[in-house]
Design a protein around this motif. Structure first.
Motif, PDB file in Angstrom:
ATOM      1  N   SER A   1      44.792  19.575  20.107  1.00 28.50           N
ATOM      2  CA  SER A   1      46.176  19.575  20.599  1.00 28.50           C
ATOM      3  C   SER A   1      46.468  20.772  21.496  1.00 28.50           C
ATOM      4  CB  SER A   1      47.163  19.577  19.424  1.00 28.50           C
ATOM      5  OG  SER A   1      47.048  20.766  18.670  1.00 28.50           O
ATOM      6  N   ARG A   2      45.494  21.667  21.649  1.00 26.43           N
ATOM      7  CA  ARG A   2      45.709  22.851  22.482  1.00 26.43           C
ATOM      8  C   ARG A   2      44.429  23.228  23.197  1.00 26.43           C
ATOM      9  NH1 ARG A   2      45.623  28.630  21.136  1.00 26.43           N
ATOM     10  NH2 ARG A   2      45.182  28.017  18.980  1.00 26.43           N
ATOM     11  N   VAL A   3      44.550  23.492  24.486  1.00 30.43           N
ATOM     12  CA  VAL A   3      43.434  23.939  25.310  1.00 30.43           C
ATOM     13  C   VAL A   3      43.826  25.272  25.938  1.00 30.43           C
ATOM     14  CG1 VAL A   3      42.064  23.481  27.378  1.00 30.43           C
ATOM     15  CG2 VAL A   3      42.552  21.628  25.766  1.00 30.43           C
ATOM     16  N   VAL A   4      42.944  26.262  25.796  1.00 26.03           N
ATOM     17  CA  VAL A   4      43.159  27.569  26.404  1.00 26.03           C
ATOM     18  C   VAL A   4      42.150  27.741  27.538  1.00 26.03           C
ATOM     19  CG1 VAL A   4      43.181  30.065  26.039  1.00 26.03           C
ATOM     20  CG2 VAL A   4      44.012  28.527  24.243  1.00 26.03           C
ATOM     21  N   LEU A   5      42.669  28.065  28.728  1.00 25.42           N
ATOM     22  CA  LEU A   5      41.833  28.246  29.914  1.00 25.42           C
ATOM     23  C   LEU A   5      41.866  29.715  30.316  1.00 25.42           C
ATOM     24  CD1 LEU A   5      43.195  25.178  31.930  1.00 25.42           C
ATOM     25  CD2 LEU A   5      41.293  25.239  30.312  1.00 25.42           C
ATOM     26  N   LYS A   6      40.690  30.254  30.638  1.00 23.72           N
ATOM     27  CA  LYS A   6      40.623  31.670  30.972  1.00 23.72           C
ATOM     28  C   LYS A   6      39.836  31.886  32.255  1.00 23.72           C
ATOM     29  CE  LYS A   6      40.750  33.273  26.145  1.00 23.72           C
ATOM     30  NZ  LYS A   6      40.043  34.081  25.096  1.00 23.72           N
ATOM     31  N   LEU A   7      40.224  32.968  32.965  1.00 24.86           N
ATOM     32  CA  LEU A   7      39.430  33.536  34.039  1.00 24.86           C
ATOM     33  C   LEU A   7      39.078  34.965  33.643  1.00 24.86           C
ATOM     34  CD1 LEU A   7      41.248  32.244  37.247  1.00 24.86           C
ATOM     35  CD2 LEU A   7      39.085  31.448  36.284  1.00 24.86           C
ATOM     36  N   PRO A   8      38.116  35.586  34.315  1.00 27.03           N
ATOM     37  CA  PRO A   8      37.759  36.956  33.934  1.00 27.03           C
ATOM     38  C   PRO A   8      38.977  37.878  33.952  1.00 27.03           C
ATOM     39  CG  PRO A   8      36.095  36.061  35.371  1.00 27.03           C
ATOM     40  CD  PRO A   8      37.215  35.059  35.353  1.00 27.03           C
ATOM     41  N   PRO A   9      39.124  38.718  32.940  1.00 34.59           N
ATOM     42  CA  PRO A   9      40.329  39.560  32.839  1.00 34.59           C
ATOM     43  C   PRO A   9      40.349  40.734  33.796  1.00 34.59           C
ATOM     44  CG  PRO A   9      38.827  40.027  31.025  1.00 34.59           C
ATOM     45  CD  PRO A   9      38.229  38.868  31.776  1.00 34.59           C
ATOM     46  N   SER A  10      39.318  40.937  34.589  1.00 39.51           N
ATOM     47  CA  SER A  10      39.251  42.079  35.488  1.00 39.51           C
ATOM     48  C   SER A  10      40.389  42.052  36.505  1.00 39.51           C
ATOM     49  CB  SER A  10      37.908  42.081  36.222  1.00 39.51           C
ATOM     50  OG  SER A  10      37.918  43.028  37.267  1.00 39.51           O
ATOM     51  N   THR A  11      40.931  43.226  36.817  1.00 42.85           N
ATOM     52  CA  THR A  11      41.991  43.315  37.833  1.00 42.85           C
ATOM     53  C   THR A  11      41.463  43.037  39.222  1.00 42.85           C
ATOM     54  OG1 THR A  11      41.591  45.697  37.971  1.00 42.85           O
ATOM     55  CG2 THR A  11      43.340  44.956  36.468  1.00 42.85           C
ATOM     56  N   ALA A  12      40.139  42.923  39.364  1.00 40.93           N
ATOM     57  CA  ALA A  12      39.579  42.557  40.664  1.00 40.93           C
ATOM     58  C   ALA A  12      39.920  41.126  41.030  1.00 40.93           C
ATOM     59  CB  ALA A  12      38.068  42.760  40.653  1.00 40.93           C
TER      60      ALA A  12
ATOM     61  N   ASP B   1      47.130  35.072  35.838  1.00 43.97           N
ATOM     62  CA  ASP B   1      47.580  36.375  36.313  1.00 43.97           C
ATOM     63  C   ASP B   1      46.880  37.472  35.516  1.00 43.97           C
ATOM     64  OD1 ASP B   1      48.872  38.649  37.140  1.00 43.97           O
ATOM     65  OD2 ASP B   1      50.891  37.810  36.948  1.00 43.97           O
ATOM     66  N   PRO B   2      46.106  38.355  36.190  1.00 43.78           N
ATOM     67  CA  PRO B   2      45.429  39.427  35.461  1.00 43.78           C
ATOM     68  C   PRO B   2      46.391  40.284  34.647  1.00 43.78           C
ATOM     69  CG  PRO B   2      44.644  39.310  37.717  1.00 43.78           C
ATOM     70  CD  PRO B   2      45.816  38.381  37.639  1.00 43.78           C
ATOM     71  N   ALA B   3      47.624  40.355  35.074  1.00 38.69           N
ATOM     72  CA  ALA B   3      48.587  41.181  34.348  1.00 38.69           C
ATOM     73  C   ALA B   3      48.870  40.632  32.956  1.00 38.69           C
ATOM     74  CB  ALA B   3      49.888  41.290  35.145  1.00 38.69           C
ATOM     75  N   SER B   4      48.645  39.329  32.766  1.00 39.73           N
ATOM     76  CA  SER B   4      48.879  38.721  31.451  1.00 39.73           C
ATOM     77  C   SER B   4      47.593  38.149  30.865  1.00 39.73           C
ATOM     78  CB  SER B   4      49.947  37.626  31.551  1.00 39.73           C
ATOM     79  OG  SER B   4      49.574  36.658  32.523  1.00 39.73           O
ATOM     80  N   GLY B   5      46.452  38.721  31.277  1.00 46.23           N
ATOM     81  CA  GLY B   5      45.176  38.348  30.685  1.00 46.23           C
ATOM     82  C   GLY B   5      44.454  37.219  31.369  1.00 46.23           C
ATOM     83  N   ASN B   6      44.976  36.719  32.514  1.00 51.29           N
ATOM     84  CA  ASN B   6      44.321  35.632  33.264  1.00 51.29           C
ATOM     85  C   ASN B   6      44.081  34.407  32.373  1.00 51.29           C
ATOM     86  OD1 ASN B   6      44.135  36.005  35.968  1.00 51.29           O
ATOM     87  ND2 ASN B   6      42.053  36.849  35.971  1.00 51.29           N
ATOM     88  N   THR B   7      45.072  34.047  31.595  1.00 52.38           N
ATOM     89  CA  THR B   7      44.949  32.960  30.626  1.00 52.38           C
ATOM     90  C   THR B   7      46.069  31.959  30.825  1.00 52.38           C
ATOM     91  OG1 THR B   7      43.924  34.403  28.987  1.00 52.38           O
ATOM     92  CG2 THR B   7      44.937  32.400  28.156  1.00 52.38           C
TER      93      THR B   7
END
Length: 730
Positions: free
Chosen positions: A646-657, A688-694
């Motif tokens: 019922s929930r999917v979490v998507l992430k990108l690398p947390p780097s500010t780059a 958004d890297p500011a919020s963890g890129n999630t």
């Protein structure tokens, strides 16, 4: 059951028997109840009946069942045996068919030898059963993962009388039996016919100076008899008795016949050694007993070593205590018939076709306690092709496979029984290993039975299956492998396995399993550890110890094996955690946490260095990236079994780059990998890297096995990008 007692008035009979060297058994301790292992009627048709010690009447101690490498029970038939430690302890067998001879499979401690008393219907036989550890406790330190093994040996005895079904034969520790503890695995009871007689048109080795039952060297007498037989167009006859052959005989275009393998014994470590031969060699009805105490792969300590040429036959031999039974090499052999032989207690292979053996038959042979592959076709330098291994029985190979097909073309394995295999192998292997000429043509594996076959590999630390396919040297491609009528019973680990033993992910293709019964399996019905595509159909399973399928390729960045097929039953479910191996018969735990972690994935495309498995590896700093400049792109994860998501979490690398970006995507689910339903329609998700890129996607719970993202746009890069996809129940 209780042993017979002497009646009053039988003292005179007892005295008469004692004077004749016989003793009448008067008393014994009560017997234990026995637990019998599963047995099956398959493989070779043999002239003896095997009775397991643990099924007999005994006041000894039962050991096993045990599958631990290097234990006495693990090397026993049925993984159980009976141990006799003190005076008065016994195993008593009740015959189920007439017999006048017995062959006992036993073990005594390293360094000990002696005898064990034998009673028939309560009367002690003179002499007893000779036992020794001389041929046991073999070490092969150059074989990685091996331990001291080969604990058992065989000792045979003619009982001097014809016994009917129901007769009692007891093995008992008496005063003077000093090799205890005695571990008794089983006894083969046989009605041995009379010795054969010299055939017409033959020469006998005794006419050329051979003398039986002494320590003199009979080699030259045999050579002279063989030469005379060839020049006269006659057979060589070897009468009853033991003949010493310390130097190898070379044979060609000749028949050598004994009086039967209970009567004629050739004693030597390498009785026959052919550097070359044209063929028409016939070896019939005698025994070869060696004196090989350690395995030396630099020495040809084999009953027959070398080439048999064309049209040769080996039949009715009893081979024991050599390194190998038959090792065929040094040239082409073809149209051979190797049948009705007993090959026991070799320190290495039973029979090995070491390249360039064609159109030959290995059938109705019985092999036990071989220290390597019991039966092997090794296409070493030249293919073994057109050969048939038919209706053989293999019991307890203790350092490899029951039957192994290493490369070659158009070979058939049919109607065999492989039972109780041990470490560093499985039941039946088909593979490209040991630098063999790769598999080609059509390989047929039909109507075979395995019983308690497969083992924990001490190097890999996971199980090897009853039937396994290994692309260790080269990919298994360009070959058709048909498996039908397979029956696997009580496999301690998996039933069917696909692997690249070098861990490089080489492809396996062209294997079709159509029709199999899996009756008890410790872990998985199918264990897949490499990539490719196979078909598994009409496989029924019961007693599955963990779950139906393990499909975790190694290395993890390659696609999982595509296992196609239909008509399967009794083995649904897939092991979900590719980072762990379950213990046999531990059940399939209910998944929790992130269902997608470590699961097999596929993607519509990938950019080099950023493969799809990066997005399920649990590391947000690694990522998948699709091909650039091309949308839509898909990313699909196989959860292994239908699970509520019922929930999917998507992430990108947390780097500010990584700058903020929006990816437009939809979420889909499927139960079968073909028909997908939309769980969440296409929309933009901001990273958004500011919020963890999630980004988190929620939806009404759906029970799905396959979870797919379809990405149609990315404002930060002209490709789909994902460092982690997590699937959660809530």
């Amino acid at each position: 059951m209780h042993p017979p007692h002497l009646r009053r008035g039988a003292a005179a009979l007892a005295a008469t028997l004692a004077a004749a060297g016989l003793t009448v058994l008067a008393t014994a301790a009560p017997a234990q109840a026995a637990t019998c292992p599963t047995s099956v009627n398959a493989g070779a048709s043999v002239p003896f009946v095997t009775l397991e010690a643990e099924c007999a009447t005994t006041n000894g101690s039962a050991i096993g069942p045990d599958y631990t490498q290097g234990s006495l029970a693990s090397e026993a038939s049925g993984r159980r045996a009976v141990q006799l430690t003190g005076q008065g302890q016994y195993v008593e067998f009740t015959l189920t068919a007439p017999a006048n001879a017995v062959n006992v499979h036993y073990s005594v401690p390293d360094g000990r030898s002696g005898s064990l008393s034998v009673y028939v219907n309560g009367t002690k036989l003179a002499g007893g059963l000779p036992v020794t550890s001389r041929y046991s406790y073999v070490d092969t330190g150059w074989i990685t993962g091996s331990k001291t093994h080969h604990f058992y040996d065989d000792a045979r005895l003619q009982l001097g009388q014809n016994l009917s079904a129901g007769a009692k034969v007891r093995l008992q520790v008496d005063a003077g039996d000093s090799a205890a503890p005695y571990t008794i695995d089983l006894a083969d009871f046989e009605q041995v016919g009379g010795a054969g007689t010299r055939p017409a048109n033959s020469v006998t080795v005794t006419d050329y100076g051979a003398t039986a039952n002494d320590s003199s060297d009979d080699t030259q007498a045999f050579r002279n008899a063989i030469s005379a037989a060839r020049s006269q167009g006659k057979e060589v006859w070897v009468p009853p008795g033991r003949f010493e052959i310390p130097q190898a005989l070379q044979v060609d275009q000749v028949t050598i016949r004994g009086a039967g393998n209970w009567y004629t014994v050739l004693h030597g470590n390498n009785v026959f050694n052919n550097g070359s031969a044209t063929g028409n060699i016939k070896l019939y009805d005698f025994a070869v007993f060696g004196d090989v105490t350690e395995r030396n792969d630099g020495s040809p300590d084999n009953a027959f070593h070398g080439v048999l040429g064309a049209g040769s036959a080996v039949s009715g031999l009893w081979i024991q205590n050599t390194k190998c039974g038959l090792w065929l090499m040094n040239g082409a052999s073809s149209n051979l018939t190797i049948e009705n032989n007993r090959i026991l207690d070799t320190t290495a292979d039973g029979v090995n076709f070491d390249g360039n053996v064609t159109n030959s038959v290995l059938r109705n042979n019985y092999l036990r306690n071989n220290g390597d592959d019991a039966l092997a076709l090794w296409s070493n330098g030249a293919p073994d092709s057109g050969n048939t291994l038919s209706h053989n029985t293999v019991v307890q190979p203790n350092l490899a496979n029951g039957i192994a097909i290493y490369g070659g073309a158009n070979n058939t394995v049919t109607g065999n029984l492989v039972q109780d295999t041990n470490a560093l192998g499985g039941g039946i292997l088909v593979g490209n290993r040991f630098n063999s000429v790769p598999l080609s043509g059509t390989v047929t594996v039909s109507d075979n039975t395995t019983l308690r076959a497969g083992a924990l590999d001490p190097n890999w630390q996971f199980g090897v299956a009853a039937l396994w396919f290994d692309a260790r040297d080269t990919a298994i491609t360009g070959v058709t492998i048909n498996v039908t009528g397979l029956r696997t019973i009580e496999s301690p680990y998996a039933a069917i396995q696909f692997i690249d033993g070098n861990g490089q992910g080489k492809t396996i293709q062209g294997v079709t399993v159509n029709g199999a019964q899996v009756q008890g399996v410790g872990t998985f019905v199918v264990q897949a550890q490499t990539t490719g595509s196979v078909t598994v159909s009409n496989v029924t399973a019961s007693g599955v110890g963990v779950t139906g399928t393990y499909n975790c390729p190694y290395p993890s960045n390659i696609p999982p094996l595509a296992v196609n097929g239909s008509g399967n039953s009794g083995w649904s479910g897939t092991w979900l955690d590719c980072s762990t191996w379950p213990a046999p018969n531990s059940g399939n735990p209910q998944p929790s946490g992130n269902f997608a972690k470590g699961r097999p994935v596929t993607a519509s495309s990938s950019t080099g260095g950023y493969p799809a498995p990066n997005a399920v590896d649990g590391n947000a700093s690694t990522y998948w990236e699709s091909a650039n400049g091309s949308f839509p792109q898909t990313f699909t994860v196989d959860l292994g079994t239908a699970l509520p998501v019922s929930r999917v979490v998507l992430k990108l690398p947390p780097s500010t780059a990584w700058g903020a970006r929006t990816q437009t995507l939809s979420v889909l689910g499927s139960g079968d990998g073909s028909a997908y339903q939309t769980l969440v329609s296409s929309r933009g998700y901001t990273f958004d890297p500011a919020s963890g890129n999630t980004a988190t996607v929620t939806f009404p719970a759906a029970t799905i096995r396959y979870l797919r993202l379809t990405v149609t746009a990315n404002t930060g890069w002209p490709a789909a990008q994902l460092s982690e996809l997590e699937a959660w129940q809530s």
